[in-house]
Design a protein around this motif. Structure first.
Motif, PDB file in Angstrom:
ATOM      1  N   LYS A 209      16.285  41.005 -15.045  1.00 35.48           N
ATOM      2  CA  LYS A 209      16.489  42.445 -15.234  1.00 35.48           C
ATOM      3  C   LYS A 209      15.151  43.182 -15.263  1.00 35.48           C
ATOM      4  CE  LYS A 209      18.708  45.786 -18.336  1.00 35.48           C
ATOM      5  NZ  LYS A 209      19.493  45.951 -19.598  1.00 35.48           N
ATOM      6  N   ARG A 210      14.113  42.516 -15.781  1.00 36.00           N
ATOM      7  CA  ARG A 210      12.793  43.143 -15.862  1.00 36.00           C
ATOM      8  C   ARG A 210      11.784  42.338 -15.051  1.00 36.00           C
ATOM      9  NH1 ARG A 210       8.630  43.779 -21.021  1.00 36.00           N
ATOM     10  NH2 ARG A 210       7.221  45.243 -19.978  1.00 36.00           N
ATOM     11  N   GLN A 211      11.039  43.045 -14.225  1.00 35.04           N
ATOM     12  CA  GLN A 211       9.956  42.418 -13.459  1.00 35.04           C
ATOM     13  C   GLN A 211       8.649  43.050 -13.898  1.00 35.04           C
ATOM     14  OE1 GLN A 211      10.520  41.899  -9.187  1.00 35.04           O
ATOM     15  NE2 GLN A 211       8.355  42.365  -8.827  1.00 35.04           N
ATOM     16  N   LYS A 212       7.812  42.256 -14.562  1.00 40.60           N
ATOM     17  CA  LYS A 212       6.552  42.773 -15.089  1.00 40.60           C
ATOM     18  C   LYS A 212       5.489  42.842 -13.996  1.00 40.60           C
ATOM     19  CE  LYS A 212       5.092  41.696 -19.159  1.00 40.60           C
ATOM     20  NZ  LYS A 212       4.594  40.947 -20.331  1.00 40.60           N
ATOM     21  N   ALA A 213       4.429  43.566 -14.305  1.00 39.86           N
ATOM     22  CA  ALA A 213       3.323  43.728 -13.370  1.00 39.86           C
ATOM     23  C   ALA A 213       2.749  42.382 -12.965  1.00 39.86           C
ATOM     24  CB  ALA A 213       2.237  44.596 -14.003  1.00 39.86           C
ATOM     25  N   ASN A 214       2.301  42.298 -11.727  1.00 42.92           N
ATOM     26  CA  ASN A 214       1.669  41.116 -11.117  1.00 42.92           C
ATOM     27  C   ASN A 214       2.662  40.066 -10.640  1.00 42.92           C
ATOM     28  OD1 ASN A 214      -0.992  42.110 -11.519  1.00 42.92           O
ATOM     29  ND2 ASN A 214      -0.954  41.360 -13.641  1.00 42.92           N
TER      30      ASN A 214
END
Length: 316
Positions: A209-214
């Motif tokens: 559901k969440r895709q963090k930076a990098n």
């Protein structure tokens, strides 16, 4: 016997036995803090001024400058990472880390007490780097900076600088604490190897559901079981590590055999460092690997498989 002589003997005996008691107390105290991998704020308050003890503050620099344990040295996450590596957050190599420690006046014979302000994930990252490079005399302050302030112990502001020292790692450098992408992928393809993969991220990161930076994709490594790193401590309270009994119950739910190889990962290898510390130092698991680069590294390889929760795929 005159009263003066009797009084003199009484005072002498009192001094002698008092000194012995003080010496014994000091020895007991010394044994307690030297043998601990997780150290309490009350003990740190008694030893932080020892010349062979160095306190390392791993909070953001602005927080450190506002107030820190007296004598504590500041060390940032950037100083623990390899600046030239194409994958952000990869661990600093031994030469770089040794130069950083030496620049802060840290000696090979020092005892290091590490803390941060958010549950000791940053502190555990440094602990992993030190331990893997053969420096085993470092400890985490249980509860981090909050444990110190909760006791209303003195703090100081500004920065602390020591005379630089030529630090070098002298212990056995071991790669047994780390695993990289290629090795992990080969292990997952080996049906003869019992590998338990623990994803220490939040549910939203794990599910996709969440895709963090990098990260270039969202989800988790196929077969990984999730235990949030923060479940090992009172994260929404005093940040104290949970009891050994609670930790055993938490991890024995997914680790079938103590002899199994355990691979822990998070987004970049910081939060999983805390889980590595808990498993190796508090629960005495022998075969634990911290996946350096973690989901950031895995997600950048399009040929590697990923999993997402089915409901997440539907929502997308």
């Amino acid at each position: 016997m005159s009263w003066n002589r009797a009084l003199y003997i009484l005072i002498l005996l009192s001094v002698l036995f008092g000194c012995k008691e003080t010496e014994k107390s000091t020895e007991d105290h010394s044994d307690q803090w030297k043998s601990a991998q997780l150290i309490e704020a009350e003990i740190v308050s008694k030893i932080h001024s020892y010349p062979t003890v160095k306190i390392i503050d791993l909070r953001p620099t602005e927080n450190y400058l506002e107030g820190h344990i007296p004598g504590a040295l500041s060390l940032s996450r950037a100083e623990m990472t390899a600046p030239e590596h194409p994958i952000p957050g990869m661990r600093a190599l031994p030469k770089q880390l040794a130069a950083t420690l030496g620049s802060k006046g840290i000696k090979n014979t020092d005892t290091l007490v590490l803390y941060d302000g958010r549950g000791n994930a940053e502190a555990a990252r440094l602990w992993c780097l030190l331990y893997a490079n053969g420096f085993t005399n470092s400890k985490l302050l249980n509860g981090g900076y909050g444990a110190w302030t909760a006791l209303e112990l003195p703090i100081e502001s500004g920065s602390v600088q020591n005379e630089p020292f030529s630090f070098e790692f002298k212990g056995d450098i071991s790669q047994d604490l780390w695993i990289d992408t290629e090795e992990l992928h080969s292990w997952l393809q080996d049906t003869t190897r019992n590998v338990t993969i623990i994803d220490t991220r939040t549910h939203d990161e794990y599910s996709g559901k969440r895709q963090k930076a990098n990260a270039l994709r969202a989800g988790h490594i196929p077969g990984a079981k999730r235990i949030d790193w923060a479940d090992g401590l009172n994260y929404h309270g005093d940040h104290q590590v949970k009891s050994i009994e609670d930790l055993q119950e938490l991890y024995e739910r997914i680790i079938e055999e103590r002899s199994d190889t355990i691979v822990v990962y998070c987004h970049s290898g910081v939060r999983s460092s805390f889980t590595t510390f808990v498993l190796t130092q508090l629960l005495d698991y022998k075969n634990v690997r911290n996946y350096d680069g973690s989901w950031t590294a895995w997600s950048r390889r399009p040929e590697l498989p990923i999993e997402q929760d089915s409901i997440t795929q539907i929502l997308k």
